[in-house]
Scaffold this motif. Structure first.
Motif, short mmCIF file in Angstrom:
data_model
loop_
_atom_site.label_atom_id
_atom_site.label_comp_id
_atom_site.label_asym_id
_atom_site.label_seq_id
_atom_site.Cartn_x
_atom_site.Cartn_y
_atom_site.Cartn_z
N ALA A 51 0.83 -1.20 0.00
CA ALA A 51 0.00 0.00 0.00
C ALA A 51 0.86 1.26 0.00
O ALA A 51 0.59 2.22 -0.72
CB ALA A 51 -0.93 -0.01 1.21
N ARG A 52 1.95 1.24 0.79
CA ARG A 52 2.85 2.40 0.81
C ARG A 52 3.50 2.60 -0.55
O ARG A 52 3.65 3.73 -1.02
CB ARG A 52 3.93 2.20 1.88
N ALA A 53 3.89 1.51 -1.17
CA ALA A 53 4.50 1.61 -2.50
C ALA A 53 3.50 2.18 -3.51
O ALA A 53 3.85 3.01 -4.35
CB ALA A 53 5.01 0.25 -2.96
N GLY A 54 2.26 1.74 -3.42
CA GLY A 54 1.23 2.22 -4.33
C GLY A 54 0.95 3.70 -4.14
O GLY A 54 0.73 4.44 -5.12
N GLU A 55 0.97 4.16 -2.90
CA GLU A 55 0.72 5.58 -2.63
C GLU A 55 1.79 6.47 -3.22
O GLU A 55 1.54 7.64 -3.52
CB GLU A 55 0.63 5.79 -1.12
N ALA A 56 3.00 5.94 -3.39
CA ALA A 56 4.11 6.72 -3.94
C ALA A 56 4.03 6.87 -5.45
O ALA A 56 4.80 7.62 -6.04
CB ALA A 56 5.44 6.07 -3.55
N GLY A 57 3.10 6.17 -6.08
CA GLY A 57 2.93 6.27 -7.53
C GLY A 57 3.22 4.97 -8.23
O GLY A 57 3.81 4.05 -7.65
N PRO A 58 2.82 4.87 -9.51
CA PRO A 58 2.91 3.59 -10.24
C PRO A 58 4.21 3.36 -10.99
O PRO A 58 4.36 2.31 -11.63
CB PRO A 58 1.75 3.71 -11.23
N ASP A 59 5.16 4.28 -10.95
CA ASP A 59 6.33 4.17 -11.83
C ASP A 59 7.13 2.89 -11.63
O ASP A 59 7.59 2.28 -12.60
CB ASP A 59 7.25 5.38 -11.65
N GLY A 60 7.35 2.48 -10.39
CA GLY A 60 8.12 1.27 -10.15
C GLY A 60 7.44 0.05 -10.76
O GLY A 60 8.10 -0.79 -11.41
N LEU A 61 6.13 -0.06 -10.57
CA LEU A 61 5.39 -1.19 -11.11
C LEU A 61 5.36 -1.15 -12.63
O LEU A 61 5.49 -2.19 -13.30
CB LEU A 61 3.97 -1.20 -10.54
N ILE A 62 5.20 0.03 -13.19
CA ILE A 62 5.23 0.17 -14.65
C ILE A 62 6.55 -0.33 -15.20
O ILE A 62 6.60 -1.12 -16.15
CB ILE A 62 4.99 1.63 -15.04
N ASP A 63 7.65 0.14 -14.61
CA ASP A 63 8.98 -0.25 -15.10
C ASP A 63 9.24 -1.74 -14.90
O ASP A 63 9.89 -2.38 -15.73
CB ASP A 63 10.07 0.59 -14.43
N ASP A 64 8.75 -2.30 -13.78
CA ASP A 64 8.87 -3.75 -13.58
C ASP A 64 8.16 -4.51 -14.70
O ASP A 64 8.73 -5.43 -15.30
CB ASP A 64 8.25 -4.15 -12.24
N ASP A 65 6.90 -4.15 -14.98
CA ASP A 65 6.13 -4.89 -15.97
C ASP A 65 6.74 -4.79 -17.36
O ASP A 65 6.77 -5.77 -18.11
CB ASP A 65 4.68 -4.38 -15.99
N VAL A 66 7.24 -3.62 -17.71
CA VAL A 66 7.89 -3.47 -19.02
C VAL A 66 9.15 -4.34 -19.08
O VAL A 66 9.44 -4.98 -20.09
CB VAL A 66 8.23 -1.99 -19.30
N ALA A 67 9.90 -4.37 -17.97
CA ALA A 67 11.10 -5.22 -17.92
C ALA A 67 10.75 -6.70 -18.03
O ALA A 67 11.43 -7.46 -18.74
CB ALA A 67 11.87 -4.95 -16.63
N PHE A 68 9.69 -7.12 -17.37
CA PHE A 68 9.30 -8.53 -17.40
C PHE A 68 8.91 -8.98 -18.81
O PHE A 68 9.19 -10.11 -19.21
CB PHE A 68 8.14 -8.80 -16.45
N THR A 69 8.23 -8.10 -19.54
CA THR A 69 7.70 -8.49 -20.85
C THR A 69 8.69 -8.22 -21.98
O THR A 69 8.42 -8.58 -23.13
CB THR A 69 6.38 -7.76 -21.14
#
Length: 277
Positions: free
Chosen positions: A191-209
């Protein structure tokens, strides 16, 4: 167990926010923990407790855009190896094991492949496999929208994030029970990570695919893959594919577990690493 926070400078001018339980001459092992997606990189209570009970020195960090680490759009999975090497160098740690949960799994494997002289063993828990046409990579994912968008690049993944909502059906009842009880710290950290914004998750997903940037066949360290048979986030086929493509890999398939409850294996996985240090 006392945890020290530090910012590790990088050659590109950025930094990584890291956590360390500290050196101990009697410690049998240093373990670098790779967090899931999204997380801040702060050590989770059950992981700290399991490490403390075994005298393991625990190190963790936030990947770029997570938990105070400098953003690095366009990073690939392989970049985690240089990041971890920089953290280990800053702490004076030469050899270590790696363990990654969910989105942390590929990054742990990157360290094993690209730091063969330093990594003594690797564990992934519910870790995703590289995208491939060898099978339907998305099959069994309850909510693959983010990853499907990431195939088309960062802009498409960011556009998806603007309206995305979490689908609770991704988790089994055993997962929700784990989040309500022993893994509550994971839910709070996400939840804390999500509150900081989506950039980390976006970059993770692009890296995974995208191309990961290393060859799984180069991994010389022993690897343990742990997977929940009922996982609706990272389907079990991913673990089956990985075990067939990593030379010294073993697979623990947990028939009654999902994406979160499988983390209860962390203490046993630490014992597995200790036996192979």
């Amino acid at each position: 167990m006392t945890v020290t926070e530090l910012d590790v400078p990088l050659r590109d001018g950025g930094s990584l926010h890291a956590y360390d339980t500290g050196p101990d001459a009697a410690s049998p092992l240093t373990l670098v923990w790779h967090h899931g997606s999204p997380q801040t990189g702060a050590p989770l209570e059950p992981v700290l407790a399991a490490a403390s009970a075994r005298g393991i020195r625990l190190v963790s960090y936030g990947r770029p855009s997570y938990g105070g680490s400098t953003p690095r759009p366009g990073r690939d999975v392989a970049s985690a190896a240089a990041d971890v090497a920089a953290i280990a160098d800053a702490l004076g740690v030469e050899r270590f094991a790696v363990m990654g949960a969910s989105g942390g799994g590929p990054h742990a494997l990157a360290c094993a492949a690209l730091l063969p002289e330093r990594v003594t063993g690797a564990v992934t828990l519910a870790g995703i496999a590289p995208r491939t046409d060898a099978y339907d990579w998305f099959a069994g994912m309850t909510a693959p929208g983010g990853l499907r968008a990431a195939v088309d690049g960062r802009a498409a993944r960011a556009a998806f994030a603007a309206d995305a909502e979490f689908d609770p059906s991704q988790f089994l009842p055993v997962d929700w029970a784990a989040l309500d009880e022993r893994w509550a710290s994971l839910g709070a950290d996400a939840a804390r990570a999500g509150e900081a914004g989506p950039d980390g998750l976006i970059d993770d997903d692009v890296a995974f695919t995208s191309r990961w940037g290393f060859d799984l066949g180069r991994i010389v360290a022993p690897v343990l893959l742990v997977q929940g048979e009922g996982d609706r986030v990272v389907p079990s086929k991913h673990a089956s594919w990985l075990v067939a493509h990593i030379p010294r890999a073993s697979l623990w398939m947990r028939l009654d577990d999902g994406h979160v409850s499988v983390l209860d294996v962390v203490p046993d996985a630490m014992e597995w690493l200790l036996e192979r240090r």
